[in-house]
Motif scaffolding. Structure first.
Motif, PDB file in Angstrom:
ATOM      1  N   SER A 104       0.849  -1.190   0.000  1.00 40.62           N
ATOM      2  CA  SER A 104       0.000   0.000   0.000  1.00 40.62           C
ATOM      3  C   SER A 104       0.882   1.236   0.000  1.00 40.62           C
ATOM      4  CB  SER A 104      -0.890   0.018   1.241  1.00 40.62           C
ATOM      5  OG  SER A 104      -0.086   0.194   2.393  1.00 40.62           O
ATOM      6  N   ALA A 106       0.794   3.737   2.055  1.00 44.89           N
ATOM      7  CA  ALA A 106       1.273   4.032   3.408  1.00 44.89           C
ATOM      8  C   ALA A 106       2.528   3.225   3.717  1.00 44.89           C
ATOM      9  CB  ALA A 106       0.177   3.721   4.428  1.00 44.89           C
ATOM     10  N   GLY A 140      -0.735   8.600   3.592  1.00 47.61           N
ATOM     11  CA  GLY A 140      -1.253   7.317   4.055  1.00 47.61           C
ATOM     12  C   GLY A 140      -1.769   7.429   5.474  1.00 47.61           C
ATOM     13  N   ASP A 223       6.546  11.478  -3.202  1.00 47.29           N
ATOM     14  CA  ASP A 223       5.428  10.549  -3.032  1.00 47.29           C
ATOM     15  C   ASP A 223       4.630  10.581  -4.324  1.00 47.29           C
ATOM     16  OD1 ASP A 223       3.013   9.303  -2.585  1.00 47.29           O
ATOM     17  OD2 ASP A 223       2.754  10.090  -0.555  1.00 47.29           O
ATOM     18  N   GLN A 226       0.045   8.788  -6.143  1.00 47.75           N
ATOM     19  CA  GLN A 226      -1.101   9.199  -6.978  1.00 47.75           C
ATOM     20  C   GLN A 226      -0.664   9.680  -8.363  1.00 47.75           C
ATOM     21  OE1 GLN A 226      -5.182  11.813  -6.315  1.00 47.75           O
ATOM     22  NE2 GLN A 226      -4.077  10.990  -4.611  1.00 47.75           N
ATOM     23  N   LYS A 252      -1.084   2.873  -5.644  1.00 47.93           N
ATOM     24  CA  LYS A 252      -2.285   3.030  -6.479  1.00 47.93           C
ATOM     25  C   LYS A 252      -2.225   2.333  -7.858  1.00 47.93           C
ATOM     26  CE  LYS A 252      -4.622   6.526  -3.991  1.00 47.93           C
ATOM     27  NZ  LYS A 252      -3.915   7.439  -3.084  1.00 47.93           N
TER      28      LYS A 252
HETATM   29  C1  LIG Z   1      -3.478   7.269  -1.696  1.00 47.94           C
HETATM   30  C2  LIG Z   1      -2.203   7.908  -1.299  1.00 47.94           C
HETATM   31  C3  LIG Z   1      -1.397   7.366  -0.277  1.00 47.94           C
HETATM   32  C4  LIG Z   1      -1.838   6.193   0.571  1.00 47.94           C
HETATM   33  O1  LIG Z   1      -1.933   5.008  -0.117  1.00 47.94           O
HETATM   34  P1  LIG Z   1      -2.654   3.748   0.596  1.00 47.94           P
HETATM   35  O2  LIG Z   1      -2.493   2.657  -0.403  1.00 47.94           O
HETATM   36  O3  LIG Z   1      -4.068   4.136   0.869  1.00 47.94           O
HETATM   37  O4  LIG Z   1      -1.918   3.474   1.855  1.00 47.94           O
HETATM   38  C5  LIG Z   1      -0.183   7.968  -0.014  1.00 47.94           C
HETATM   39  N1  LIG Z   1       0.226   9.056  -0.701  1.00 47.94           N
HETATM   40  C6  LIG Z   1      -0.524   9.605  -1.677  1.00 47.94           C
HETATM   41  C7  LIG Z   1      -0.008  10.796  -2.419  1.00 47.94           C
HETATM   42  C8  LIG Z   1      -1.762   9.064  -2.003  1.00 47.94           C
HETATM   43  O5  LIG Z   1      -2.521   9.637  -2.945  1.00 47.94           O
END
Ligand SMILES: *Cc1c(COP(=O)(O)O)cnc(C)c1O
Length: 405
Positions: A104, A106, A140, A223, A226, A252
């Motif tokens: 994930s 997070a 996350g 990060d 997304q 994602k």
């Molecule tokens: C969705 C997201 C996360 C978290 O991802 P999960 O799979 O829900 O743990 C972290 N950083 C960003 C930028 C996100 O959009």
């Protein structure tokens, strides 16, 4: 037949962390989804930027079923072929030399932050443990990641948060300069603030972050959970901005709907997570990695990435027209297929209400905070499905404008 499930059952058997819509989707092809009653929806939400190849993509189904007949799991005590193949493909396609797999976003960020702390403490002593992050960012829901993200609503009420985090306003170069120091082990940035309104970073901001990290011996972490995997029309956002990070996190769209995440790093950075310092039972799972490899090979094609830019232009102008005509959106922004429609004064604070109306008219969209409607559709959404979705959005906007009068 077992007893059918409905939204009511959720209340009964689920921990109440979510508040899902009443519609129960059961099937999807491309960017069209059907619910239990057979009603169809155009999917402009893409499972929150996850279903980058829509629903039921043959290459993904093929990768999953092939691997399902071969091997599901062996543990990280052994090496597995799909994980190494995907890691090799990811390093060939990026700045990175080495990969850590997780399940994930997070977890990928947790790995990145732990790496940053080890790196800092090893290179600068215990003092060098500060992580500089943006206010209103999202990384996350683990305790470390909510502590790093500057959103009190996600971190308050859970006892003491992780210490040693400095929060600065997004896109504020002066704030960055004032907070990055020899005590900093990492600066972490979302190239586009996704959850908090689809706000792109300015190139100069990311460039300055890179310079400050170099000056102070800190790691720059992007990060890209997304923004990665073709979302912006480049394979990764760092390419769009022309700024190289030391560490990048993905999740994602990496598995296009199968749980899969990764932390990518340069060899210089990665060495700080030596044997025994970190791990994950499922990270690198063969099923997930086989799908990831297929997803990457489909997405990393010039025609697909070009298609993202074509769809961007098309959607931007159509959404601007709808927004203006019915006084619904005051601005449509974003890069590639991560789009934010900022609601006008009369609708501000009501993105949930607007989103529900779109759903009732057969279009799935997302919120990005209370003031913004977000779209993150499949990168290969068929043009005719875009047109159907836009027509439905037009009708919804018309209805909403009558309601507001
Ligand atoms: C969705 C997201 C996360 C978290 O991802 P999960 O799979 O829900 O743990 C972290 N950083 C960003 C930028 C996100 O959009």
């Amino acid at each position: 037949m077992t007893t059918p499930v409905s939204r009511d059952l959720f209340q009964q058997v689920m921990v109440p962390t979510y508040n899902p819509m009443a519609v129960v989707p059961v099937r999807g092809i491309d960017s069209r989804i059907w619910d239990q009653n057979g009603s169809d929806y155009i999917d402009f939400a893409g499972g929150i930027a996850v279903n980058a190849l829509g629903h039921g993509h043959p290459a993904l189904i093929d990768a999953l079923t092939r691997q399902a007949h071969q091997l599901w799991h062996v543990s990280n005590v052994f090496t597995n072929e799909p994980a190494l193949r995907l890691a090799r493909a990811l390093t060939q396609a990026t700045f990175a030399d080495q990969v850590f797999f997780a399940n994930s976003g997070a977890e990928a960020n947790e790995a990145a932050f732990k790496l940053a702390r080890r790196f800092g403490v090893r290179t600068g002593g215990d003092e060098k443990h500060e992580i500089v992050a943006a206010l209103d960012s999202f990384h996350g829901r683990s305790l470390f990641t909510v502590s790093v993200a500057g959103q009190p609503k996600y971190s308050e009420g859970f006892g003491p948060p992780m210490a040693g985090i400095r929060h600065v306003a997004f896109n504020d170069i002066a704030a960055l300069e004032a907070n990055v120091s020899s005590r900093t082990c990492a600066v972490v940035v979302e190239p586009i603030l996704g959850e908090s309104g689809v706000i792109p970073a300015r190139r100069a901001y990311l460039q300055r972050a890179r310079e400050l990290c170099d000056e102070h011996g800190a790691l720059l972490i992007f990060d890209e959970v997304q923004t990665g995997m073709g979302r912006l029309g480049t394979l990764f956002a760092y390419e769009h901005f022309g700024v190289l990070p030391d560490v990048m996190t993905l999740a994602k769209a990496l598995g296009c709907g199968f749980p899969l995440a990764a932390m990518l790093a340069t060899k210089d950075a990665a060495q700080y997570l030596g044997p025994g310092t970190h791990g994950s039972t499922f990270g690198g799972n063969p099923l997930a990695c086989a799908i990831g490899e297929a997803a990457l090979s489909v997405i990393n094609q010039p025609s697909v990435l070009r298609g993202v830019k074509v769809r961007h232009k098309y959607l931007m102008s159509a959404l601007a027209v709808i927004g203006k005509r019915f006084d619904l959106f005051q601005e449509v922004r974003g890069i590639g297929l991560l789009l934010g429609c900022a609601l006008t004064e009369r609708w501000k604070g009501h993105s949930q209400h607007v989103m529900r109306h779109f759903l009732e008219h057969g279009v799935m969209v997302l919120q990005a905070g209370p003031d913004v409607i977000r779209l993150a559709p499949s990168l290969i959404i068929p043009m005719e499905e875009i047109d159907i979705g836009l027509c439905r959005m037009f009708e919804t906007a018309k209805t909403l404008s009558l309601e507001a009068d």
